[in-house]
Design a protein around this motif. Structure first.
Motif, short mmCIF file in Angstrom:
data_model
loop_
_atom_site.label_atom_id
_atom_site.label_comp_id
_atom_site.label_asym_id
_atom_site.label_seq_id
_atom_site.Cartn_x
_atom_site.Cartn_y
_atom_site.Cartn_z
N UNK A 78 7.19 -5.91 -3.00
CA UNK A 78 6.84 -5.75 -1.59
C UNK A 78 5.47 -5.12 -1.39
N UNK A 79 4.77 -4.80 -2.48
CA UNK A 79 3.38 -4.39 -2.35
C UNK A 79 3.09 -2.92 -2.53
N UNK A 125 4.17 14.08 -0.23
CA UNK A 125 5.41 13.37 -0.54
C UNK A 125 5.22 11.87 -0.41
N UNK A 126 6.20 11.12 -0.90
CA UNK A 126 6.12 9.66 -0.91
C UNK A 126 6.38 9.08 0.48
N UNK A 127 5.72 7.96 0.77
CA UNK A 127 5.99 7.26 2.04
C UNK A 127 7.44 6.83 2.12
N UNK A 128 7.97 6.30 1.02
CA UNK A 128 9.34 5.79 0.96
C UNK A 128 9.99 6.33 -0.31
N UNK A 157 0.78 -1.23 0.00
CA UNK A 157 0.00 0.00 0.00
C UNK A 157 0.80 1.27 0.00
N UNK A 158 2.12 1.18 0.13
CA UNK A 158 2.96 2.38 0.19
C UNK A 158 3.02 3.10 -1.15
N UNK A 159 3.31 4.40 -1.06
CA UNK A 159 3.74 5.17 -2.22
C UNK A 159 5.27 5.25 -2.16
#
Length: 349
Positions: A195-196, A241-244, A173-175
Motif C-alpha cells: 500500500x506504499x 510515533x508511527x502514522x499507523x 509515504x506512511x510510517x
C-alpha cells in the motif's frame, strides 16, 4: 477419511471420521490439497479457549471440488478453490457491506452454519462446504504445486494482514509499525509495503522472523518492548510515533504497545484475536486523538484483489510456511508452532 480432532489442551489426534456427503443442495465437497495450523488454533490447544468435547478443528484450506449440490451455480466439479476461514453466502446485507464474517447465513468451520448445516473442520482429507457459491473462491487453472502455499495464505493470514493495514488507513509515504511477528504480522508487513508505506518497523525478537520481515519490506527491526519499545519506535519516526500501527497479536500487552507507539492523530489497525484481556484506555486515546479500527478480517472479500499479486510473485506470503508435514503429523505441527519452532505449518493430506 482422516481428520484432525482436538480432545483437550495439547491433545490433538488424527482420526478416522465419516466421509462428508452433500445434504442441502447449496453445498460442495472439497478434497483438501493443503491445510495449515493457525495461531488462533493455539488458544484451544493451550487451554485458553476451553474444549468441552472432542471436535474437528482447522479453518484454512485449499482444494479441488469433487461434488456440488444442484443449487450451486458458480463452483464446478474440478475447480481449484480457496476457502476463507469462515462460511458466507456473499449476498446478505452484511456481505454486501463488506463484512462477510458477519454473514447472517454463515458460520465457522467445525460448527453449524446458520443456514446449510454443519461445516467440517478444515484439517482433514475432505470438507463439506455449506453455501459453496458464496464461500469458495475459484482459482483459474492450471495451478502449479509451488503456488499452493501462497494461495493458502489467502484463506486467512494474508487477507488478515491486509485487513490490519486497510483498517489503519495505510497510504503511500506512511510510517508503519507492526506489533507481532507471527504469520499475520509478517503478512501485515507485506500489506503495508504493497500500500506504499516507506518506513516499516517490525517489532520482533526472533532472528529468522526478523530476516523474513526484512525480505517482506521491513526497513527497521525493534526488539525492545514496553516503554523501551515505544521510545525506539518514536526515535525512528521523528520523535512522534508511527502514522499507523498494526496490532497482530491480541493481548493486553500488544494492544498497549500498539497504542503508545502511534503518533497523535494516528490509527491502530487491530486483527489479533483478543485473548489475555486487551482493553482500550479511552482517556489516553482521547487525549492523543489516536483511533482504533479493525476486527475479524473479512478475507473472502480480499481474495480477488490479492490473488493476482500472489500468482504473479509480486508478493510472496507463502514464505511464512517454514515447515511442511503430512496431515498424520498434525500433533507435531501444533507443538512446533506452540514452541515457536515454526512460524506456520502447512499440512498435506
Amino acid at each position: 477419511m482422516l481428520a484432525t480432532v482436538i480432545h483437550a489442551p495439547r491433545d490433538i489426534r488424527v482420526e478416522q471420521v465419516p466421509d462428508p456427503v452433500l445434504s442441502t443442495g447449496a453445498d460442495a465437497i472439497v478434497r483438501v490439497v493443503a491445510a495449515c495450523v493457525c495461531g488462533s488454533d493455539l488458544w484451544p490447544y493451550r487451554g485458553v479457549t476451553p474444549t468441552d468435547q472432542p471436535h474437528r478443528i482447522g479453518h484454512e484450506f485449499v482444494g479441488i471440488v469433487e461434488a456440488v449440490g444442484p443449487e450451486v451455480a458458480q463452483v464446478r466439479v474440478g475447480d481449484f478453490v480457496i476457502a476463507p476461514f469462515y462460511v458466507c453466502d456473499g449476498t446478505c446485507i452484511n456481505c454486501r457491506n463488506g463484512v462477510s464474517t458477519s454473514c447472517v447465513q454463515g458460520g465457522w468451520w467445525g460448527s453449524d452454519a446458520a443456514v446449510g448445516g454443519f461445516a467440517d473442520g478444515g484439517q482433514g482429507e475432505k470438507v463439506r462446504v455449506p453455501l459453496a457459491d458464496g464461500t469458495l473462491a475459484v482459482v483459474p487453472g492450471p495451478i502449479a504445486d509451488d503456488e499452493i502455499p501462497g494461495l493458502l495464505t489467502l484463506s486467512d493470514v494474508m487477507g488478515t494482514g491486509h485487513h490490519a493495514a486497510v483498517s489503519a488507513g495505510v497510504v503511500a509515504g506512511d510510517s508503519v509499525a507492526v506489533v507481532g511477528d507471527g504469520a499475520v504480522g509478517l503478512c501485515a508487513i507485506i500489506a503495508a509495503k504493497r500500500l506504499g508505506a516507506t518506513t516499516i518497523i517490525a517489532m520482533s525478537r526472533h532472528p529468522k522472523r526478523q530476516e523474513l520481515a526484512r525480505k517482506f519490506g521491513a526497513t527497521h527491526i525493534v526488539e525492545e518492548r514496553g516503554d523501551d519499545g515505544v521510545a525506539r519506535v518514536r526515535e525512528l519516526t521523528g520523535g512522534i510515533g508511527a502514522d499507523r500501527v498494526l496490532e497482530c497479536v491480541g493481548t493486553k500487552e500488544s494492544m498497549d504497545q500498539a497504542l503508545r507507539s502511534t503518533r497523535p492523530g494516528g490509527m491502530v489497525g487491530y486483527v489479533g484475536v483478543p485473548n489475555g484481556g486487551p482493553e482500550l484506555p479511552v482517556r489516553q486515546m482521547f487525549n492523543r486523538n489516536v483511533g482504533v479500527n479493525g476486527g475479524v478480517a473479512p478475507v473472502r472479500g480480499y481474495i480477488e484483489e490479492l490473488l493476482p499479486d500472489v500468482r504473479s510473485g509480486a508478493i510472496q506470503p507463502g514464505l511464512v510456511f517454514d515447515l511442511e508435514l503430512p496431515l498424520t503429523e498434525a500433533a507435531a505441527a501444533y507443538a512446533a508452532m506452540d514452541e515457536r519452532q515454526a512460524t506456520k505449518v502447512l499440512l498435506r493430506p
